[in-house]
Enzyme design. Structure first.
Site, PDB file in Angstrom:
ATOM      1  N   HIS A 311       0.853  -1.181   0.000  1.00 29.20           N
ATOM      2  CA  HIS A 311       0.000   0.000   0.000  1.00 29.20           C
ATOM      3  C   HIS A 311       0.889   1.230   0.000  1.00 29.20           C
ATOM      4  O   HIS A 311       1.949   1.221   0.624  1.00 29.20           O
ATOM      5  CB  HIS A 311      -0.909   0.009   1.246  1.00 29.20           C
ATOM      6  CG  HIS A 311      -2.079   0.909   1.111  1.00 29.20           C
ATOM      7  ND1 HIS A 311      -1.999   2.252   1.375  1.00 29.20           N
ATOM      8  CD2 HIS A 311      -3.345   0.664   0.712  1.00 29.20           C
ATOM      9  CE1 HIS A 311      -3.181   2.802   1.161  1.00 29.20           C
ATOM     10  NE2 HIS A 311      -4.017   1.856   0.737  1.00 29.20           N
ATOM     11  N   ASP A 368      -8.018  -5.311   0.378  1.00 28.16           N
ATOM     12  CA  ASP A 368      -8.541  -6.099  -0.732  1.00 28.16           C
ATOM     13  C   ASP A 368      -8.159  -7.566  -0.670  1.00 28.16           C
ATOM     14  O   ASP A 368      -8.646  -8.369  -1.459  1.00 28.16           O
ATOM     15  CB  ASP A 368      -8.063  -5.510  -2.066  1.00 28.16           C
ATOM     16  CG  ASP A 368      -8.712  -4.176  -2.303  1.00 28.16           C
ATOM     17  OD1 ASP A 368      -9.901  -4.052  -1.990  1.00 28.16           O
ATOM     18  OD2 ASP A 368      -8.027  -3.258  -2.774  1.00 28.16           O
TER      19      ASP A 368
END
Ligand code: CMC
Length: 433
Positions: A311, A368
């Site tokens: 991320h 996710d």
């Protein structure tokens, strides 16, 4: 919005032996920033920061992330507490207004949202313009943008009450549009909203009931859906939110601005990652094939990346991933699903978290990683995953859009560039080229 930053110091920049002072600003949490607003005026130079990796584009009081610690807070409240104790509509009120509502404020907000769930009947004709196999995200971008045609002439974004009305309409109509896009893509008739159901129950009902049969929403599944919406409701200045702010900075219609956010969210590096992650887990298929995929992810010559890992902001476990993992187990248990993909996911997570490549680069599972497994267990096809993300993120986008318009420092967004193209040259007629 009242500015809350203070000056905590001064930075000096020296160019060709001449020094310039730049204020250092301190917010209420997070890294301090160097205020370069006067840099160009003082020095004639711009800064270079592709992808905005070092740039704070705005002051904001909505969402705070501490990526190193893996903290995410909406208006100060940790995401884990909101996911466990709040509801999506209560969290939406919090994001929009800055405080949790009391009982009567929540009732009024819920009633307001509920009274806007229906679509104008002519919106239906937009759906019939799409190919029957159109991707639901394509329908979302088009239909949400088309709402600007229904609510434009009477909309004055300078007026708070009108901005509120547009915000309520968007939060209320997104589930109806998302469910309609889904029904259209599978060739089933539209199911209209039922206002005696909660926000998430209503959405599930519009997606999964058919006129020919009775359908009762499972409360555990509705609760999981609500949690998923809370987890995705806002994430400070990410790509799609920055897109909404940039589009809105010109004074554009809010429905068109939200459509621009949906377009940005669609990409596989952003909202499309859970779809890509589930595809990857299915492709891996069995635990014994994991090392092969880990090796590919580490190979610089192979473009493959472990989807659901890494991320831009979190250099620790994404706090949303923990809630999602718990939700995933609860849903599979309730529905009595034995999913081999979950075994692959858990083994993959374990192996990657202990692999020096992922440890050194601080690559942890993101939201996710588990959401694709949960959403498919709930009955959604992969093409709907990003649609659900867009539905939930609408409240974040619209809260950020409102905050921007109330910010006295707000100006039209206009980044600069470092030009490396051709120098000035004269046009040459085609016959002489
Ligand atoms: N698998 C393998 N290597 C990776 C991965 C990954 N998933 N993510 C980053 N790296 C490596 C990358 O190759 C680079 O290595 P090096 O320094 O040797 O060149 C290093 O880690 C830093 O990567 P980056 O691309 O510079 O980091 P970024 O901050 O620009 O990218 C990201 C963040 C999310 C785009 C990236 O981690 C990624 O592509 N992850 C997979 C896609 C994904 O799961 N996206 C969902 C994000 S969460 C949802 C949301 O908030 O929208």
């Amino acid at each position: 919005m009242e500015s809350k930053f203070t000056q905590s110091g001064t930075a000096q920049i020296t160019i060709d032996g001449k020094s310039y002072d730049l204020p250092i600003l301190k917010g209420t949490s997070g890294a301090e920033v160097i205020d370069i607003r006067t840099l160009n005026k003082q020095t004639g130079k711009f800064t270079f920061d592709p992808g905005f990796t070092s740039t704070a584009s705005t002051e904001s009081q909505i969402t705070f992330i501490n990526g190193a610690e893996g903290d995410l807070r909406y208006r100060g409240y940790p995401i884990e507490q909101l996911a466990e104790k709040s509801t999506f509509l209560e969290t939406s009120y919090l994001l929009m207004h800055g405080e949790l509502p009391n009982t009567s404020e929540l009732k009024q907000f819920t009633d307001t949202i509920t009274s806007h769930t229906m679509l104008h009947d002519q919106v239906e004709s937009f759906f019939y313009g799409f190919r029957r196999d159109a991707h639901p995200m394509a329908m979302m971008v088009g239909t949400v943008g088309a709402l600007s045609a229904f609510y434009h002439d009477d909309l004055d974004i300078e007026e708070e009450a009108q901005r509120d009305l547009a915000s309520h309409r968007l939060i209320a109509k997104m589930p109806t549009i998302a469910a309609r896009a889904y029904k259209y893509s599978i060739g089933q008739p539209a199911v209209h909203p039922q206002n005696d159901l909660s926000y998430s129950e209503n959405f599930l009902n519009m997606c999964f009931s058919v006129p020919a049969e009775k359908y009762a929403v499972n409360p555990i599944i509705a609760d999981a859906m609500d949690k998923i919406f809370i987890l995705h409701a806002d994430h400070e200045q990410n790509a799609s939110t920055s897109t909404v702010r940039l589009a809105g900075s010109s004074g554009a219609n809010p429905y068109a601005c939200i459509a621009s956010g949906i377009a940005c969210l669609w990409g596989p590096s952003h909202g499309g990652a859970n779809e890509a992650c589930l595809k990857m887990l299915n492709e891996i298929g069995t635990v014994d094939r994991i090392p092969e995929f880990i090796a590919r992810a580490k190979d610089r010559n192979d473009p493959f990346r472990l989807m659901g890992f890494g991320h831009r902001v979190y250099k620790n476990y994404d706090p949303r991933a923990r809630v999602m993992e718990k939700t995933c187990h609860a849903v599979l248990k309730e529905l009595n699903i034995k999913n081999p993909v979950l075994d692959v996911a858990m083994a993959l997570e374990d192996i990657a978290l202990n692999d020096p490549y992922f440890v050194e680069k601080k690559l942890y599972p993101n939201v996710d990683f588990y959401s694709g497994i949960v959403l498919s267990a709930l009955g959604f096809p992969t093409s709907m995953f990003t649609v659900l993300f867009a539905l939930a993120r609408t409240v974040g986008w619209i809260s950020q859009w409102n905050e921007m318009l109330e910010d006295p420092n707000q100006r039209i967004g206009r980044p600069r560039q470092l030009f490396t193209g051709a120098a000035a040259r004269d046009y040459v007629p085609a016959s002489k080229r």
